[in-house]
Design a protein around this motif. Structure first.
Motif, mmCIF file in Angstrom:
data_model
loop_
_atom_site.group_PDB
_atom_site.id
_atom_site.type_symbol
_atom_site.label_atom_id
_atom_site.label_comp_id
_atom_site.label_asym_id
_atom_site.label_seq_id
_atom_site.Cartn_x
_atom_site.Cartn_y
_atom_site.Cartn_z
ATOM 1 N N VAL A 1 2.111 -1.622 -8.268
ATOM 2 C CA VAL A 1 1.188 -1.306 -7.177
ATOM 3 C C VAL A 1 -0.207 -1.180 -7.778
ATOM 4 O O VAL A 1 -0.392 -0.515 -8.800
ATOM 5 C CB VAL A 1 1.593 0.012 -6.478
ATOM 6 C CG1 VAL A 1 0.572 0.385 -5.413
ATOM 7 C CG2 VAL A 1 2.983 -0.118 -5.866
ATOM 8 N N ASP B 1 -7.571 -0.537 6.488
ATOM 9 C CA ASP B 1 -7.521 -1.255 5.203
ATOM 10 C C ASP B 1 -6.201 -2.018 5.055
ATOM 11 O O ASP B 1 -6.175 -3.175 4.648
ATOM 12 C CB ASP B 1 -7.645 -0.277 4.020
ATOM 13 C CG ASP B 1 -9.065 0.240 3.838
ATOM 14 O OD1 ASP B 1 -9.967 -0.243 4.551
ATOM 15 O OD2 ASP B 1 -9.263 1.133 2.985
ATOM 16 N N VAL B 2 -5.099 -1.336 5.382
ATOM 17 C CA VAL B 2 -3.781 -1.949 5.224
ATOM 18 C C VAL B 2 -3.645 -3.137 6.178
ATOM 19 O O VAL B 2 -3.195 -4.219 5.789
ATOM 20 C CB VAL B 2 -2.651 -0.928 5.503
ATOM 21 C CG1 VAL B 2 -1.284 -1.584 5.344
ATOM 22 C CG2 VAL B 2 -2.785 0.283 4.568
ATOM 23 N N ILE C 1 -7.684 4.366 6.575
ATOM 24 C CA ILE C 1 -6.640 3.870 5.670
ATOM 25 C C ILE C 1 -5.836 2.760 6.347
ATOM 26 O O ILE C 1 -5.602 1.695 5.773
ATOM 27 C CB ILE C 1 -5.706 5.032 5.244
ATOM 28 C CG1 ILE C 1 -6.494 6.057 4.416
ATOM 29 C CG2 ILE C 1 -4.492 4.502 4.484
ATOM 30 C CD1 ILE C 1 -5.725 7.340 4.111
ATOM 31 N N GLY D 1 -0.992 -5.864 4.667
ATOM 32 C CA GLY D 1 -0.119 -5.162 3.739
ATOM 33 C C GLY D 1 1.089 -4.507 4.380
ATOM 34 O O GLY D 1 1.165 -4.336 5.597
ATOM 35 N N ARG E 1 -5.724 0.935 -6.599
ATOM 36 C CA ARG E 1 -6.730 0.931 -5.526
ATOM 37 C C ARG E 1 -6.088 0.805 -4.146
ATOM 38 O O ARG E 1 -6.762 0.954 -3.123
ATOM 39 C CB ARG E 1 -7.729 -0.210 -5.749
ATOM 40 C CG ARG E 1 -8.626 0.025 -6.965
ATOM 41 C CD ARG E 1 -9.383 -1.234 -7.330
ATOM 42 N NE ARG E 1 -8.445 -2.310 -7.680
ATOM 43 C CZ ARG E 1 -8.825 -3.495 -8.141
ATOM 44 N NH1 ARG E 1 -10.103 -3.778 -8.295
ATOM 45 N NH2 ARG E 1 -7.922 -4.412 -8.460
ATOM 46 N N ARG E 2 -4.772 0.523 -4.128
ATOM 47 C CA ARG E 2 -4.051 0.480 -2.848
ATOM 48 C C ARG E 2 -3.219 1.751 -2.638
ATOM 49 O O ARG E 2 -2.350 1.789 -1.768
ATOM 50 C CB ARG E 2 -3.145 -0.752 -2.794
ATOM 51 C CG ARG E 2 -3.938 -2.043 -2.811
ATOM 52 C CD ARG E 2 -3.069 -3.239 -2.435
ATOM 53 N NE ARG E 2 -3.845 -4.449 -2.484
ATOM 54 C CZ ARG E 2 -3.616 -5.485 -3.316
ATOM 55 N NH1 ARG E 2 -2.580 -5.448 -4.144
ATOM 56 N NH2 ARG E 2 -4.402 -6.534 -3.313
ATOM 57 N N VAL E 3 -3.475 2.764 -3.456
ATOM 58 C CA VAL E 3 -2.810 4.063 -3.286
ATOM 59 C C VAL E 3 -3.790 5.015 -2.612
ATOM 60 O O VAL E 3 -4.921 5.174 -3.081
ATOM 61 C CB VAL E 3 -2.363 4.638 -4.644
ATOM 62 C CG1 VAL E 3 -1.747 6.024 -4.454
ATOM 63 C CG2 VAL E 3 -1.375 3.700 -5.327
ATOM 64 N N TYR E 4 -3.367 5.617 -1.518
ATOM 65 C CA TYR E 4 -4.196 6.566 -0.770
ATOM 66 C C TYR E 4 -3.500 7.922 -0.803
ATOM 67 O O TYR E 4 -2.385 8.065 -0.301
ATOM 68 C CB TYR E 4 -4.370 6.105 0.680
ATOM 69 C CG TYR E 4 -5.205 4.857 0.803
ATOM 70 C CD1 TYR E 4 -4.663 3.605 0.517
ATOM 71 C CD2 TYR E 4 -6.543 4.927 1.169
ATOM 72 C CE1 TYR E 4 -5.430 2.459 0.605
ATOM 73 C CE2 TYR E 4 -7.324 3.779 1.259
ATOM 74 C CZ TYR E 4 -6.764 2.558 0.978
ATOM 75 O OH TYR E 4 -7.529 1.421 1.063
ATOM 76 N N LEU F 1 3.181 -0.845 4.178
ATOM 77 C CA LEU F 1 2.788 0.520 3.847
ATOM 78 C C LEU F 1 4.016 1.385 3.581
ATOM 79 O O LEU F 1 4.868 1.571 4.454
ATOM 80 C CB LEU F 1 1.960 1.128 4.980
ATOM 81 C CG LEU F 1 1.471 2.560 4.751
ATOM 82 C CD1 LEU F 1 0.548 2.640 3.537
ATOM 83 C CD2 LEU F 1 0.759 3.096 5.987
ATOM 84 N N TYR G 1 0.859 -1.188 0.000
ATOM 85 C CA TYR G 1 0.000 0.000 0.000
ATOM 86 C C TYR G 1 0.893 1.234 0.000
ATOM 87 O O TYR G 1 2.016 1.189 0.522
ATOM 88 C CB TYR G 1 -0.900 0.019 1.242
ATOM 89 C CG TYR G 1 -2.044 -0.964 1.167
ATOM 90 C CD1 TYR G 1 -1.826 -2.335 1.289
ATOM 91 C CD2 TYR G 1 -3.354 -0.529 0.952
ATOM 92 C CE1 TYR G 1 -2.866 -3.236 1.198
ATOM 93 C CE2 TYR G 1 -4.405 -1.427 0.869
ATOM 94 C CZ TYR G 1 -4.154 -2.783 0.994
ATOM 95 O OH TYR G 1 -5.189 -3.665 0.902
#
Ligand SMILES: [Mn+2]
Length: 311
Positions: free
Chosen positions: A169, A218-219, A215, A224, A172-175, A226, A123
């Motif tokens: 990456v 989610d990770v 966030i 995940g 959808r895993r980029v915030y 980060l 992420y």
């Protein structure tokens, strides 16, 4: 693992060719002068300074008008990818001392490769005024520092910089948090690719703490790693003036520290970029010192020492 046993690896990236102006190449020196190694050392980490990367321009990458200084940026990307991967594989937390934001093409790609060896998703938390999701076709300036997110998501394959079958990456895993300046075409691409964007309005309405907690949940739920990429222009220009792309209305000192403290509490951060510091534009080292303070916060320093459980 106990915090005291953890190693952080400083990787200097004197790269400014992605930014369209001079100054960012002095960033690694400014961070060292501002005391990043001692700040992290005092928190109990073993600090391994891997020095500055200085690759020769890549002879196999032909110059492109719409991707300025590609041979230089491409060579750095390869060196950064390899060094970040090596540092992470050695068990350290890589900290990239930039350098303009094009360095994240390499750092995030290196961490994506590392995450793939662990069979865990990567992420990315992108703390920035800009989305940096351009490609040469959509970029108004042609400066590569506006393209790294599209690059590490595999959406800007404009040159054979890294192998095309490398781990990417998932967008959808980029915030992205703090966003307040997005180009027209870029806006469409971000929506199409389902990048998670929390702009300054979302921060005002919902609060930084609540957004970060979502966030991080989610990770954590996905098991995940980060990667955090912190652009100086995430901060309000009144807080940190030492950057070439200031946009009014940025994060406050307190909001930024809250993010860093929540990140530390989460224990999820695998790697960090500190980017876009331009010491030539700074006010007597102020922005460099603030970035070092934020990094220290992310690694466990408290502004106010609260009593901690078992502390
Ligand atoms: Mn940026």
């Amino acid at each position: 693992m106990q915090k005291q046993e953890k190693t952080v690896a400083l990787i200097g990236v004197p790269l400014e060719e992605g930014s369209g102006r001079g100054g960012c190449a002095m960033g690694p020196a400014a961070y060292r002068i501002a005391g990043i190694a001692s700040a992290l050392g005092e928190l109990g980490y073993a600090v391994e300074d891997r020095g500055d990367l200085r690759p020769q321009p890549a002879a196999d990458l032909a110059p492109m008008d719409r991707a300025k200084h590609l041979p230089v940026v491409g060579a750095f990307t390869r060196a950064i990818e390899a060094e970040t991967y090596a540092a992470a594989t050695s068990g350290a937390v890589p900290i990239l001392l930039g350098g303009d934001h094009s360095l994240s093409m390499g750092s995030v790609s290196g961490m994506a490769r590392y995450a793939a060896t662990l069979d865990r998703p990567l992420y990315v938390l992108w703390l920035d005024a800009h989305s940096d999701f351009n490609a040469p076709e959509t970029s108004p300036s042609g400066n590569i520092h506006g393209m790294p997110v599209a690059f590490f998501c595999g959406k800007a394959e404009f040159a054979p910089i890294l192998p095309s079958d490398r781990p990417l990456v998932d967008p959808r895993r980029v915030y992205q948090v703090g966003i307040r300046s997005v180009d027209e075409e870029e806006r469409r691409l971000i929506r199409e690719n389902a990048v998670n964007v929390f702009d300054m309005r979302a921060i005002d309405e919902e609060g930084m703490g609540s957004i970060l907690k979502r966030i991080l949940a989610d990770v954590r739920d996905a098991g995940g790693l980060l990667h955090v990429s912190l652009d100086v222009d995430f901060l309000d220009p009144d807080v940190a003036p030492g950057v070439g792309t200031t946009v009014p209305g940025g994060a406050t000192f307190r909001e930024a520290h809250l993010i860093m403290e929540l990140l530390h509490d989460s224990g999820l951060v695998s790697s960090l970029d500190l980017v876009e510091l331009n010491p030539f534009l700074d006010d007597r080292g102020r922005s460099a010192r603030i970035m070092v303070e934020l990094a220290a916060s992310l690694f466990g320093k408290r502004i106010l020492d609260r009593p901690t459980r078992g502390g």
